[in-house]
Design a protein around this motif. Sequence first.
Motif, PDB file in Angstrom:
ATOM      1  N   LYS A 274       0.806  -1.212   0.000  1.00  0.00           N
ATOM      2  CA  LYS A 274       0.000   0.000   0.000  1.00  0.00           C
ATOM      3  C   LYS A 274       0.846   1.272   0.000  1.00  0.00           C
TER       4      LYS A 274
ATOM      5  N   LEU B  81       1.156   3.325  -3.274  1.00  0.00           N
ATOM      6  CA  LEU B  81      -0.137   3.916  -3.612  1.00  0.00           C
ATOM      7  C   LEU B  81      -0.452   5.099  -2.700  1.00  0.00           C
ATOM      8  N   ARG B  82      -0.112   4.951  -1.414  1.00  0.00           N
ATOM      9  CA  ARG B  82      -0.320   6.046  -0.462  1.00  0.00           C
ATOM     10  C   ARG B  82       0.509   7.249  -0.845  1.00  0.00           C
ATOM     11  N   ASN B  83       1.779   7.023  -1.215  1.00  0.00           N
ATOM     12  CA  ASN B  83       2.670   8.118  -1.571  1.00  0.00           C
ATOM     13  C   ASN B  83       2.217   8.822  -2.843  1.00  0.00           C
ATOM     14  N   ILE B  84       1.716   8.050  -3.824  1.00  0.00           N
ATOM     15  CA  ILE B  84       1.200   8.656  -5.052  1.00  0.00           C
ATOM     16  C   ILE B  84       0.003   9.535  -4.734  1.00  0.00           C
ATOM     17  N   ARG B  85      -0.885   9.040  -3.892  1.00  0.00           N
ATOM     18  CA  ARG B  85      -2.064   9.818  -3.513  1.00  0.00           C
ATOM     19  C   ARG B  85      -1.655  11.102  -2.801  1.00  0.00           C
ATOM     20  N   ARG B  86      -0.675  11.008  -1.908  1.00  0.00           N
ATOM     21  CA  ARG B  86      -0.225  12.202  -1.194  1.00  0.00           C
ATOM     22  C   ARG B  86       0.446  13.197  -2.128  1.00  0.00           C
TER      23      ARG B  86
ATOM     24  N   ILE C 162      -0.231  13.670  -5.306  1.00  0.00           N
ATOM     25  CA  ILE C 162      -1.292  14.299  -6.095  1.00  0.00           C
ATOM     26  C   ILE C 162      -1.998  15.382  -5.285  1.00  0.00           C
ATOM     27  N   LYS C 163      -2.185  15.121  -3.995  1.00  0.00           N
ATOM     28  CA  LYS C 163      -2.877  16.073  -3.122  1.00  0.00           C
ATOM     29  C   LYS C 163      -1.953  17.151  -2.573  1.00  0.00           C
TER      30      LYS C 163
END
Length: 274
Positions: free
Chosen positions: A254, A257-262, A264-265
């Motif tokens: 995970k 995926l968590r780092n990509i989401r962060r 982007i935000k």
Amino acid sequence: MGKLALPGLVAIPLGEFETAGLLAVKPQRSAGEYCWTCTPHVIRHVLDTYRLDEVTYLDADLCFYAKPSLLLQEFAQSGASVLITSHRYTPRYDQSAASGTYCVQFMTFKSDSRGLTVLQWWQDRCLEWCYNRVEDGKFGDQKYLDDWLERFDGVHALRHIGGGVAPWNVQQYDVHVADGALHANDAMLVFYHFHGYKQYADGTLELGAYRLAGSVRELLYRPYVQGLAEARREVSAVLPGFDRGNATKVVSWKTPLRNIRRRIKGEFNEYQSL
């Protein structure tokens, strides 16, 4: 602690303040939950044992940039007996419903009847229920504070925005240096709450999952990291083995995926160094 010869520091072991009530609930709670349960009991122990007029509780992950007397002066002028501080959430990070309107980070209790009434009520509630989950309008030791302004007489919510700047509200402020001191907008920055900061064994620094401006990282986090490193060296010099290594970073499927989401935000704050 005596080996550090820190003036004015009195270390209090658990055995000095653990009551029968605390010992009864201790096996039912995690280490973190038990720490929360103990918070009002420690405050009461210090008030009673040292016969003090008032006690101010501080969270361990606060760093001060100006004298707390700036905040305590406001408290004194309010005529109240209890001081609490609001989270002042930035709207995108508002967790009031789960974590509470107020933060158990900087609280003052006077040893008068009003202060002790609030403190005793909080002690009793924390013994009854204090867990790391949201349940029936409760969360840890913190959600209990939500209605104190209405429930009790003599409770003051701090107005000075320099007391309680944190990663969940710093987006609202222009953090800068003026006249040689740190400010949040036009207010003197008294303390910052480094919630979510982690340092892993591989040297990775996690500043938390919030949007942090470059000025915040440079003016607040970089000196904080350097200060922690210096403190660690000081303690290790007199207590070899004190620093037995930081928490091991656990990498799961995970994590990317968590780092990509962060990213982007705009909330990716993980670094190898600052």
